[in-house]
Every structure is written in C-alpha cells, then in structure tokens.
Write an enzyme that holds these catalytic residues in place. Structure first.
Site, PDB file in Angstrom:
ATOM      1  N   HIS A 219       1.068  -1.462  -0.612  1.00 20.57           N
ATOM      2  CA  HIS A 219      -0.101   0.354   0.239  1.00 20.57           C
ATOM      3  C   HIS A 219       0.994   0.829  -0.091  1.00 20.57           C
ATOM      4  CE1 HIS A 219      -3.469  -2.599   0.542  1.00 20.57           C
ATOM      5  NE2 HIS A 219      -4.175  -1.619   0.747  1.00 20.57           N
ATOM      6  N   SER A 223      -0.409  -0.727  -6.140  1.00 18.85           N
ATOM      7  CA  SER A 223      -0.018  -2.173  -6.750  1.00 18.85           C
ATOM      8  C   SER A 223       0.668  -1.774  -8.911  1.00 18.85           C
ATOM      9  CB  SER A 223      -1.594  -2.521  -6.994  1.00 18.85           C
ATOM     10  OG  SER A 223      -2.240  -3.203  -6.116  1.00 18.85           O
ATOM     11  N   LYS A 247     -15.240  -8.517  -9.010  1.00 14.19           N
ATOM     12  CA  LYS A 247     -14.348  -8.966  -9.123  1.00 14.19           C
ATOM     13  C   LYS A 247     -13.787 -10.235  -9.216  1.00 14.19           C
ATOM     14  CE  LYS A 247     -10.150  -8.538 -13.353  1.00 14.19           C
ATOM     15  NZ  LYS A 247      -9.482  -7.303 -14.082  1.00 14.19           N
ATOM     16  N   ASP A 248     -13.121  -9.665  -8.180  1.00 12.32           N
ATOM     17  CA  ASP A 248     -12.688 -10.718  -7.386  1.00 12.32           C
ATOM     18  C   ASP A 248     -13.536 -11.645  -6.805  1.00 12.32           C
ATOM     19  OD1 ASP A 248      -9.641  -9.461  -7.309  1.00 12.32           O
ATOM     20  OD2 ASP A 248     -10.010  -8.495  -5.288  1.00 12.32           O
ATOM     21  N   GLU A 291       5.580 -34.079  -2.190  1.00 12.19           N
ATOM     22  CA  GLU A 291       4.693 -33.746  -3.172  1.00 12.19           C
ATOM     23  C   GLU A 291       4.264 -32.519  -4.084  1.00 12.19           C
ATOM     24  OE1 GLU A 291       1.814 -35.182  -2.093  1.00 12.19           O
ATOM     25  OE2 GLU A 291       0.704 -33.493  -0.498  1.00 12.19           O
TER      26      GLU A 291
END
Length: 434
Positions: A219, A223, A247-248, A291
C-alpha cells in the site's frame, strides 16, 4: 499509496463515529481494501490470485484448527487418529480432504501469483520489499507444508521426513548435529512428530502476520499493473471497492468451485497412495517423492551426481536452496527500466522458456532417479540458473523495449475520451473518489 482524490472515510452512524474515534479499525479496513484505496484501472485477472491466496490461507487455518482437536501426535497413534477423523468425526472426511487439497490449491494460486510478478516486473523498484516479503511467505509455506506432510505418519510421511532432514547432514561438521536437533533423535520418531505438529500448527499464524506486512508494504507504492506505468492522474485509478471486490469475488467463486470439484470428486488425486500405508522404518518405499509443489526443487537436488571439490549431495542441497534464494536478488539482476514483459519482446520469449524449463524440472522430480531423467534434470537445472544469472542481466542490458503508453488510462481507452461517468458515478467528482 495515497492520493488527494481518494475519498476519506466518513462514518455514517453515531455508533460508527464513536468506534472510529476510539479504535479506527473500520477506517483502516476502508483505506486498505475499500473506496479509500485507489487501484490501477487496468488490472487483469492475474491480480486476482493475491486475494485467492488469502482465501486459501484462511481455509487452511480454519480446517487445521478443527483437525488439531482430533489429531493425536503420537508415533503409535497418529495414523489411526487420521483414520478416526475420516471415519468417526462428523464431516471429518471433508475437513481432512479440504485441508489436504487446500494445501495444493494454496500452492497453485501462489505459484501463479509469483509467475505473474515475474512477467510484469512486480519485483522492481519501488516494490522490492513487497516481492521479498512474498518470498518469505513462500518459504514459510514450504516449511509448513513439509511438516504437515509428516503428520499422517504414513510411509511417505516417514520417509519424506527422513530424506528432507537428511539434506542437512550434507553440510560438513555442523550438518549431522543440526539434523539430530531437528528430529530430536537419529531417526524420525515421537520427538520429531511432536515438534513438527507444534510448528505446523504455529507457522500458519506466522504466515498470516507476514501477509499483513506484505499488504502493508504494497500500500505504500501501490499496486503494479500490466503496463508497468506509474499512476499519474485520477483517470488511471478506480476505487478497490466496489470495482475490484466484485471482480475478485466472482473469480474466487469460480476458483472455489474447481476446488470443491476436486474435494468431492477426486480428493486423492493430488496425494500419494503410499501414504495410506502406516509408517514402517524397516520397509523403504521403492520410489520416495515429495508433494508435487516440491518436484522442481527435488529435480535440482538430484541433478548433481559427481563429486567435484565438494560431495555431490552437498552441491545438490546448496543448489536447491539457491534456486529459491536467487529470487531475492531479482530486482538487481533485471536492470531494465521497463517493468512489464508485455513491452519486452525478448524477455517475453525467455520468460516462457523458463516456464517450460520449470515444468520439465517438475516432471523429472517425480520420475525415478535414473537415466534419461537425471540428464534432463541436469540440463534443465543449468538453464534455470543461467536464466537468472546470465540471460536476464544480458537481456535487460541489450533489449529494445516497445514504446510504453503515456499513462494507464491511455492504454485502457486507446485514445478515446470518457464521455460519461463510469458505472453511474457522479461526473462532478473524480471517479476514484466516489
């Protein structure tokens, strides 16, 4: 990142004002993920995976807490306690599968998140610390996942612990004492299981703390975006809420649908069948594999087969750790002034070669340690290090990037003018401030 056109937080009720005066938590949330946080308006779906990572971390913590209520950290009873959870605990089978498959999906979204950062140059100034904190989260995830894999105390759990902790014995003088200290003995047993369970339970909360630092550091500069161009005016941004929360939200719903499909219809697809056999120190599995999210690093480890000054095992361990630690130096290895790979034609080609190379390493990591897989992994491992240490610095120095747009809004609107306020917002006020 703060802008004059970002709308300040204003409580709408008397209770809200009272709380805000004494503990401004709503203000903090609003400024972090609400209308008070302006976000570049051209973010694509690659930026959804950060939120998805937080969702899967939450799933892992919640399901892990409930499973810990029924798990018995004992070398004699751990395997049976897993069977008890699966068969006797109400919805225990779903909790166990949600946790096991949630780990795989957590790594899937984090890998996509990392690869997006690599492609769009999110590691470059002024976001170096954001990138490094993200890598710290990744390392903590790997440690947490390894210790969680040991807890079922099946054959792969036991021998995975034996092999992974055996890495430390490759270091001269201090290696074997470190391994004994980690295990609490000379082989995986009660002491190792108890401490692995304790750390596996604790580390997700440490990860959550580093995630807060990761978001906080993000922040400050704000971004990144697909063009890599800095925000210049209010036309370049939109408020995070409601535009990006919507959107998310729908993307998270779609991805969680895929997760639910695996959970209910193929819950063992990402696991290993040998881990449904109780741990037996006297019976070594024919093929020990970690894994899937460790396969590329396992291939790098096994790529060293010849002693050269130092033992081959030590070279493999050093190379495996170096393959991750190398990413911390990316901001200084890639000196190109252009962030986004979309405007770097040569970098883009080598980026996709790197993705193919990592896929090849993953394939070799799951295959037996024999030819031709060892030779292929040696070539792929050599290319992996060459990409970051040789190719990337040379490309950043000699590449001729494509022309960048003058602003984010120019790349979105393609020269068109905004004739009306978007989404019915009041045109008299800046779009990002409403």
């Amino acid at each position: 990142m703060s802008f004059a056109w970002a709308k300040p937080y204003q409580p709408k009720t008397e209770l809200g004002r009272w709380v805000d005066d004494r503990m401004p938590l709503p203000r903090l949330v609003y400024n972090a993920v609400g209308g008070g946080y302006p976000v570049p308006r051209n973010l694509n779906y690659g930026w959804n995976f950060g939120v998805l990572s937080g969702i899967f971390l939450t799933i892992q913590i919640v399901t892990g807490i409930v499973l810990a209520m029924h798990y018995y950290a004992s070398a004699d009873g751990a395997f049976n306690s897993i069977e008890h959870i699966m068969r006797d605990v109400n919805a225990g089978w779903m909790l166990r599968y949600a946790h096991a498959n949630g780990a795989s999906f957590f790594f899937i979204v984090v890998y996509i998140h990392i690869f997006r950062g690599l492609y769009y140059g999110s590691y470059k100034a002024p976001r170096e610390l954001v990138w490094m904190l993200g890598l710290v989260i990744y390392l903590l995830m790997m440690a947490t996942a390894f210790m969680g894999y040991v807890l079922p105390w099946g054959q792969m759990s036991y021998w995975g612990a034996q092999v992974i902790t055996g890495f430390f014995s490759a270091f001269p003088v201090v290696g074997e004492p470190i391994r004994v200290w980690l295990l609490g003995g000379y082989a995986p047993d009660q002491a190792a299981l108890t401490r692995f369970f304790s750390l596996h339970y604790l580390l997700p909360f440490v990860i959550a703390g580093v995630v807060i630092l990761h978001i906080w550091s993000l922040h400050i500069p704000g971004s990144n975006n697909p063009t890599g161009v800095d925000v210049k005016t209010e036309k370049d941004t939109l408020p995070f809420h409601p535009f990006y929360t919507a959107k998310d939200g729908w993307f998270a719903g779609a991805f969680l649908t895929l997760y639910a499909a695996v959970l209910f219809f193929a819950p063992n697809a990402l696991g290993h069948p040998d881990n449904y056999i109780p741990a037996n120190p006297l019976a070594t599995p024919a093929h020990i594999v970690p894994e899937w999210y460790f396969w590329p690093f396992y291939a790098i480890l096994r790529a060293f087969t010849v002693d050269f000054i130092l033992p081959a095992k030590l070279w493999g361990v050093v190379a495996m750790f170096a393959s991750i630690l190398l990413l911390f130096f990316l901001p200084w290895l890639d000196r190109s002034p252009v962030r986004s790979g979309a405007y770097r034609p040569v970098f883009k080609r080598f980026f996709w070669l790197l993705m193919v190379d990592i896929a090849i390493l993953g394939f070799c990591g799951v295959m037996p340690a024999e030819q031709p897989y060892v030779a292929i992994s040696q070539i792929a491992a050599a290319y992996y290090f060459a990409h970051f240490l040789i190719i990337l610095p040379l490309v950043s120095k000699f590449e001729r990037p494509l022309p960048l747009p003058n602003s984010i809004s120019e790349s979105v609107l393609h020269g068109e003018k905004e004739e009306s306020a978007p989404y019915g917002l009041d045109k008299s006020a800046p779009a990002a401030a409403q």
